[in-house]
Design a protein around this motif. Structure first.
Motif, short mmCIF file in Angstrom:
data_model
loop_
_atom_site.label_atom_id
_atom_site.label_comp_id
_atom_site.label_asym_id
_atom_site.label_seq_id
_atom_site.Cartn_x
_atom_site.Cartn_y
_atom_site.Cartn_z
N VAL A 1 0.84 -1.21 0.00
CA VAL A 1 0.00 0.00 0.00
C VAL A 1 0.87 1.26 0.00
O VAL A 1 0.65 2.19 -0.78
CB VAL A 1 -0.95 0.00 1.21
CG1 VAL A 1 -1.61 1.36 1.37
CG2 VAL A 1 -2.00 -1.08 1.06
N THR B 1 0.30 8.39 7.75
CA THR B 1 0.69 7.96 6.40
C THR B 1 1.01 9.10 5.44
O THR B 1 2.00 9.02 4.72
CB THR B 1 -0.40 7.06 5.81
OG1 THR B 1 -0.67 6.00 6.72
CG2 THR B 1 0.02 6.48 4.48
N VAL C 1 -7.08 3.17 2.99
CA VAL C 1 -6.51 1.94 3.54
C VAL C 1 -5.23 2.25 4.30
O VAL C 1 -5.00 1.77 5.40
CB VAL C 1 -6.22 0.91 2.41
CG1 VAL C 1 -5.46 -0.27 2.96
CG2 VAL C 1 -7.52 0.45 1.79
N GLY C 2 -4.42 3.11 3.68
CA GLY C 2 -3.14 3.43 4.28
C GLY C 2 -3.26 4.16 5.60
O GLY C 2 -2.44 4.01 6.49
N CYS C 3 -4.32 4.97 5.71
CA CYS C 3 -4.45 5.77 6.91
C CYS C 3 -5.25 5.10 8.00
O CYS C 3 -5.40 5.65 9.08
CB CYS C 3 -5.13 7.11 6.59
SG CYS C 3 -4.09 8.17 5.63
N ASP D 1 -6.28 3.31 11.08
CA ASP D 1 -5.61 2.92 12.31
C ASP D 1 -6.37 1.80 12.99
O ASP D 1 -7.40 1.38 12.52
CB ASP D 1 -5.56 4.10 13.28
CG ASP D 1 -4.58 5.15 12.83
OD1 ASP D 1 -3.52 4.76 12.30
OD2 ASP D 1 -4.89 6.32 12.98
#
Lengths: 505, 337
Positions: free
Chosen positions: A313, A378, B17-19, B21
């Motif tokens: 990702v 991120t 998705v990356g963020c 938690d």
């Protein structure tokens, strides 16, 4: 397009990209000159500092020279010769990029401790970097119009004269671009030189952080690398000469492959073995031995899967962001000779010689003060990858746009298309192979990346590289093995794609 | 157009998705720790603490030095509440940067004065002793002082780990105790005795056990790790402790400091008390054979107590000049090739 100023649709995003890549420089100057100029001079004008700079430069020179030799030879073999199996070789020559330098160094030093020092460091760094020269040269060779060589042959030049005086100068841009990336990478590397116990300049920078707990001193030292990088970028620009885009209409004919006689075939295969056995076979063997020696039955596969997902990702996000930034810069650099275009392109390279920890700390500095909501989240990490890998993407996009003719764009303009339309419908599609290559390179660089990820990762998010680091730092090789394997295997996917990508229009 | 729209949708999906938690249990007390001690070692202890108190812990693991650099760069806006360091040097550096908050006196009194900051801003949680690991067959009368190591009979027979932080802390301690010239003198003589370099302390210990070298300079617990893994019958090597006051017997500590900018000082102090409680101290004594510093918990069987050892007295905060140590080592030729 001989405008004085580049169109705003390119200029504004390009300027933004340039500012992003300058974040570490701003931090460094703020930190170093905050202590006063005399502190800077004191810190830098010391025998040990100067000693280490020359050691780093010596290593850089050796690795760059070796990478150019290997990269150009490999590129010629896979594009221009008729060697059987050259398509496979093309992928194989690209694969060393999938192996992180720290892993390769560990593989070598654990097998042959006597390699420690300059030899080992030069060996490992050459083996993991030569594809940075090979790939752009492959692309350039494919686009070369054989007409020039045929004219030279018809005027009586021998085979090697043609090679030396016609082909190599035409791919000079690609060689220079690749060589620059290699040189900057070697200057920034810490993993390989630490494993090989070759004291390089990055040692003092890491020492200032880890042992001196002195970020200000580290910042002063790191400005040296910015200065060195700027000099290398200027040197590359000079070596590049005038970029020759295609003139005239039509596309280049494919050159007829050079017939290698039996001697040539043996020579080419010997060359391939000499390069690929150390570059691929040895690390593969060492990793397999490692896995077998420390075979553990209770490997936490769920954790490996989680780390793999995060890695992929993050790689994808980094690629999207970095390529988006790189597009305007690369297109401008290829199409415009203006000072603005040159400045924007060069600033993206200037931070490429900085070791990862410096980029990480500069982003901590900026993140905590200006970007608090995304600090240790991120988006800031992806920004960090952008800062790190912009040069890789810019180079690839630029090479690709340079090789496509301006004709199509000029025709589109003459038919009334607006600049944004020309970009969207002509320039970018023609540069698609370069964009794809840029994305693949950023994905694979992100997968291998360690220092920035270790410092900026969201709490609880781990990548394959950070898990590998955690286990090896406590000598838990049993648990580290699967992560090393997964890292190399999955990084091999974008790398293989890089090797396969063809650019026939 | 559609291609661009698709791309934008993909990007947003990835970002989401990356963020994402872990689920946010809003309202729970939370502490953020930056830990230079390994996850394998301390996470179980943190889990015990959470189970006992309900306080959630978010840990960032890393190298003590790099975390200290990150904390110094973050300054007052650091998200960290507490720093758990592998060694005292990093804590000393944070203290000098005025980033640590003073600890309450009753917490400080849990640990002897030698193992906490003189200003009361950090406190040790467990100790480790520098020793000589010796092969009794090859070195029946092993040295008890570092000066005896310089004897020509040990030429080429001593192992050490030049890049190891504990060795470098010992050299830093030597610089403090004997001055720069004294330290340089000893190091030059040591280098002239051809010591054998290994990558890590574990490798030194293994080499001594295997008989490759007679003596190794390591921390005390490496021997016990090997015994725990392989059994006392197969391990030949033994620990030789240094004479009282000898610089070679340096006791260094892992410890914690509370960040000045922390908004959760009550919770942090509760955690520190837990680490210094009988349960916490026994955990260190049993999992890594380190020396407990509080709660009257004895060290593991077979280890001499700290009182018996009489380590050289030194202000552990002074161990933060490791960068200067590395330069000295490089100068003398003991660091690199």
């Amino acid at each position: 397009m001989r405008r004085r100023l580049p169109p705003p649709i390119l200029a504004v995003p390009a300027a933004a990209a340039s500012l992003v890549s300058l974040v570490p420089v701003w931090y460094l100057f703020d930190r170093s000159f905050g202590s006063g100029p005399s502190a800077v001079v004191d810190e830098l004008w010391q025998r040990r500092t100067l000693d280490l700079v020359s050691r780093s430069l010596a290593l850089t020179l050796a690795v760059t020279a070796a990478s150019v030799l290997i990269g150009v030879t490999a590129a010629w073999i896979v594009v221009r010769s008729d060697l059987p199996g050259r398509r496979v070789l093309r992928v194989a020559f690209a694969l060393p990029l999938a192996i992180p330098s720290y892993l390769s160094a560990f593989a070598w030093i654990s097998w042959q401790p006597s390699l420690a020092g300059f030899t080992g460091a030069a060996l490992v760094l050459t083996l993991v970097s030569f594809p940075y020269v090979m790939l752009p040269v492959v692309a350039a060779l494919q686009h070369l119009d054989p007409a020039h060589e045929e004219v030279a042959r018809s005027l009586g030049a021998g085979r090697y004269t043609v090679l030396w005086r016609v082909v190599v100068p035409r791919v000079r841009t690609a060689i220079a671009a690749g060589a620059l990336l290699v040189a900057l990478y070697v200057l920034s590397d810490f993993g390989a030189v630490a494993a090989m116990r070759y004291e390089a300049f990055t040692w003092v920078i890491y020492g200032a952080y880890r042992a001196g707990f002195n970020p200000a001193r580290a910042a002063i030292l790191a400005t040296t690398l910015v200065v060195l990088a700027s000099m290398l970028v200027a040197a590359e620009a000079a070596a590049r000469g005038r970029a020759t885009a295609r003139v005239g209409g039509g596309t280049a004919r494919r050159a007829t492959p050079v017939r290698l006689g039996p001697a040539g075939i043996i020579g080419a295969f010997s060359f391939a073995s000499i390069v690929l056995l150390p570059a691929l076979a040895l690390p593969a063997w060492r990793i397999t031995t490692w896995l077998r020696t420390y075979a553990s039955t209770d490997v936490d596969l769920a954790d490996v899967r989680r780390a793999l997902t995060s890695t992929i990702v993050l790689g994808a996000l980094a690629a999207l962001f970095t390529v988006a930034l790189a597009l305007p810069v690369g297109i401008l650099a290829a199409r415009s000779r203006s000072a603005f275009a040159r400045a924007v392109e060069r600033t993206t390279y200037v931070t490429h010689a900085l070791p990862g920890i410096v980029v990480a700390i500069s982003l901590v500095f900026v993140g905590v003060r200006l970007l608090r909501p995304i600090y240790l989240e991120t988006p800031l990490l992806v920004l960090g990858y952008g800062v790190l890998f912009l040069p890789l993407a810019v180079g690839s996009v630029r090479n690709s746009v340079e090789q496509s003719s301006r004709r199509a764009e000029e025709i589109a303009r003459s038919l009334g298309e607006r600049p944004s339309g020309v970009l969207r419908r002509v320039t970018i599609p023609l540069a698609a192979p370069g964009i794809g290559a840029a994305a693949a390179m950023v994905v694979l660089a992100t997968m291998k990346e360690l220092p920035v990820t270790l410092i900026l990762h969201p709490t609880g998010t781990e990548t394959l590289a950070t898990r590998l680091w955690h286990f090896t730092s406590v000598s838990d090789y049993a648990n580290a093995g699967p992560y090393a394997l997964a890292l190399v295997l999955f990084a091999a996917i974008p790398t293989a794609l890089l090797g396969i990508s063809t650019e026939h229009s | 157009m559609t291609a661009t729209t698709r791309l934008l949708m993909a990007a947003s999906l990835l970002l989401a998705v990356g963020c994402s938690d872990s689920p946010d249990d809003g309202g729970a007390d939370r502490i953020t720790i930056y830990s230079g001690r390994s996850e394998e070692l301390v996470q179980p202890l943190f889990d015990e603490f959470t189970a006992a108190t309900g306080i959630q812990i978010d840990v960032r693991y890393g190298d003590s030095g790099e975390l200290a650099a990150q904390l110094i760069t973050e300054g007052d806006s650091s998200p960290a509440d507490i720093f758990f360091s592998q060694d005292a040097g990093a804590l000393g550096a944070l203290d000098r940067a005025d980033l640590l908050a003073g600890l309450p006196t009753d917490v400080l009194d849990l640990v002897p004065a030698a193992y906490r900051s003189t200003e009361g801003n950090w406190i040790g949680t467990s100790g480790r002793v520098r020793v000589l690991v010796v092969n009794p067959e090859l070195a029946p009368d092993a040295p008890t002082t570092i000066d005896e190591l310089l004897d020509p009979q040990w030429k080429g027979r001593i192992g050490f780990a030049p890049t190891n932080a504990s060795w470098q802390s010992f050299v830093t301690g030597l610089r403090v105790l004997r001055g720069e010239d004294g330290a340089r003198q000893w190091l030059t003589a040591f280098a002239a005795n051809d010591p054998v370099a290994y990558e890590k302390n574990g490798a030194v210990r293994d080499a001594v056990d295997a008989g490759e070298v007679a003596i190794g300079l390591v921390n005390h617990y490496y021997l016990y790790e090997k015994i725990a893994a392989e059994g006392a019958d197969t391990v030949v090597a033994v620990n030789q402790y240094l004479a009282p006051g000898d610089p070679g017997g340096l006791v260094n500590v892992a410890g914690v400091g509370m960040l000045e900018g922390s908004g959760a000082s009550d919770l942090v102090i509760e955690l520190i008390r837990f680490l210094l409680s009988e349960e916490g101290q026994r955990y260190f004594a049993e999992s890594t054979f380190e020396y407990p510093l509080a709660a009257n918990v004895p060290p593991a069987d077979g280890l001499p107590t700290l009182d018996e050892l009489q380590a050289p007295s030194i202000d552990l905060s002074d161990l933060d000049s490791i960068a200067a140590t590395q330069e000295l080592l490089a100068d003398v030729g003991l660091l690199t090739r």
